[in-house]
Design an enzyme around this catalytic site. Structure first.
Site, PDB file in Angstrom:
ATOM      1  CG  ASP A 151      44.376  31.005  29.174  1.00  0.00           C
ATOM      2  OD1 ASP A 151      45.531  31.335  28.860  1.00  0.00           O
ATOM      3  OD2 ASP A 151      43.402  31.796  29.122  1.00  0.00           O
ATOM      4  CE1 TYR A 161      40.300  36.554  30.086  1.00  0.00           C
ATOM      5  CE2 TYR A 161      40.910  34.349  30.759  1.00  0.00           C
ATOM      6  CZ  TYR A 161      40.903  35.340  29.815  1.00  0.00           C
ATOM      7  OH  TYR A 161      41.488  35.122  28.594  1.00  0.00           O
ATOM      8  CE  LYS A 177      45.494  35.027  28.633  1.00  0.00           C
ATOM      9  NZ  LYS A 177      44.587  34.227  29.485  1.00  0.00           N
ATOM     10  CG  HIS A 236      44.828  39.993  28.855  1.00  0.00           C
ATOM     11  ND1 HIS A 236      43.988  39.650  29.885  1.00  0.00           N
ATOM     12  CD2 HIS A 236      44.261  39.451  27.745  1.00  0.00           C
ATOM     13  CE1 HIS A 236      42.985  38.930  29.438  1.00  0.00           C
ATOM     14  NE2 HIS A 236      43.125  38.803  28.142  1.00  0.00           N
TER      15      HIS A 236
END
Length: 314
Positions: free
Chosen positions: A52, A57, A86, A119
Site C-alpha cells: 500500500d 507518501y 491513492k 485519499h
C-alpha cells in the site's frame, strides 16, 4: 512462520478480486537510502501479497522498484501482488484525476494498479505547488472551486475503470455521513474504505455500515501509533504471553478477524513477524473488543477544516 493466504472478497464490483488479509503500509517510509525499497522487497520475500502506497507518501517510485525486484527475486508474477495507491487531495478536481492516476502508475511502473483510492474526502488548492497547501494563518487551503463536491472526484475515478489500468476503486477516511452522501450518486460502489482501525478505535458502526453496502474496510495504523499505549496494554500482554507472540502480532491477529490490515515497518525482523499471526479464541477477541470501553482514541486527525470523521458531524 505462518504465511497469510487469507483474502477478503471485494464484493462491490462482483469481479472475483480479493484483497490479502495483511499488507505492508508504507506511510512515512521514505525513499532515501533505499529504505522503502528494501522494506517492500523484504515483505514480498516474507509472503506479503499486498503493498500500500500513495502519491502523498512521496515514495511511489521506490515502492514500485521494490515490487518489481521483489517479484523477480521471488519468481512471482505481477498478478500475485495486490497494489494500492491513492489520489492526492490536490488532484481532486475531476479534470486532474486522469493525469494524477497516470503519474502514479508511471512512477510505480507495474503494468496496472489493483486499487486506486480517493485519499481523503477533501479537495485542496492545486495552484500553490504545495502537497499540503496552507493559508497564511496556517489553516488548510481548501479548493473553493470544487466546493467540497467529492462526488465529482469519484465520478472521474469511475471512468478510470474503463481504461483497464485499474481493477478497483475505493475511498479512504470516509465516515458514514460522507459514504451515504457518495452512494446517492455513485455508479460504482467503492470496493474498499481504508480507515484507522485498532482496539482504541474499532469503528464497529462504520465497519458494519460498510459491510451492509458491500464495501470492504481495510485498517491503517492497526498497531496504534508511536504515541499509542496499546503496546503496554495488560490485556494484550496476557494474550500475547499465552500464545508466545508479541503484542503487535496479537493486534494484527485480532485485526484480520474483522478487516484486512496494513501494518507499516521498515525493519526486516518486524516485517517478517507482523505476518506471523495466530488464531485467537472467542474469549480473547471479546477481551480485545472491550478495550475501547475504557480507552478510545483516534491518532490520525488532520485539521482539514471540513467534516471528515464521524465525530465531526455530531
Amino acid at each position: 512462520m505462518q504465511l497469510i493466504n487469507l483474502g477478503f472478497d471485494l464484493f462491490s464490483r462482483n469481479n472475483g478480486n480479493k484483497i490479502p488479509a495483511v499488507g505492508l503500509g508504507t506511510w512515512q517510509s521514505g525513499e532515501e537510502n533505499d529504505t522503502v525499497y528494501r522494506a517492500v522487497k523484504a515483505a514480498i520475500t516474507d509472503g506479503y501479497r499486498h503493498i500500500d502506497t500513495a502519491m502523498m507518501y512521496g515514495n511511489e517510485a521506490e515502492v514500485g522498484r521494490g515490487i518489481r525486484d521483489g517479484l523477480k527475486e521471488s519468481g512471482l508474477k505481477r498478478s500475485d501482488i495486490f497494489v494500492t495507491t491513492k489520489l492526492a487531495t490536490i488532484h481532486a478536481r475531476p479534470s486532474h484525476v486522469p493525469k494524477a492516476f497516470q503519474d502514479s502508475l508511471d512512477k510505480l511502473d507495474i503494468e496496472y494498479i489493483d486499487l486506486y483510492m480517493m485519499h481523503w474526502p477533501v479537495a485542496m488548492n492545486p495552484a500553490t505547488g504545495q502537497l499540503v497547501p496552507l493559508k497564511p494563518d496556517g489553516s488548510r487551503d481548501i479548493d473553493e472551486e470544487l466546493d467540497g463536491k467529492f462526488e465529482l472526484t469519484w465520478g472521474a475515478m469511475e471512468k478510470l475503470l474503463a481504461t483497464g489500468k485499474v481493477k478497483n476503486i475505493g475511498v479512504a477516511n470516509f465516515a458514514i455521513p460522507n459514504l451515504e452522501r457518495l452512494l446517492k450518486t455513485a455508479k460504482v460502489v467503492p470496493a474498499v474504505n481504508q480507515v484507522e482501525l485498532h482496539p482504541y478505535l474499532p469503528q464497529t458502526k462504520l465497519v458494519e455500515f460498510c459491510a451492509s453496502k458491500g464495501i470492504h474496510c481495510s485498517a491503517y495504523s492497526p498497531l496504534g501509533s508511536s504515541q499509542s499505549t496499546l503496546l503496554q496494554d495488560q490485556t494484550l500482554a496476557k494474550i500475547a504471553e499465552a500464545h508466545g507472540k508479541s503484542i503487535p502480532q496479537i493486534l494484527i491477529s485480532w485485526g484480520i478477524t474483522r478487516t484486512s490490515v496494513l501494518p507499516k515497518s521498515v525493519n526486516p525482523e518486524r516485517i517478517a513477524a507482523n505476518i506471523d499471526t495466530v488464531e485467537l479464541t472467542e474469549e480473547e477477541i471479546k477481551a480485545i473488543n472491550d478495550i475501547s470501553k475504557t480507552t478510545t482514541k483516534r491518532f490520525v486527525k488532520p485539521a482539514w477544516g471540513v467534516p471528515v470523521f464521524d465525530e465531526d458531524f455530531e
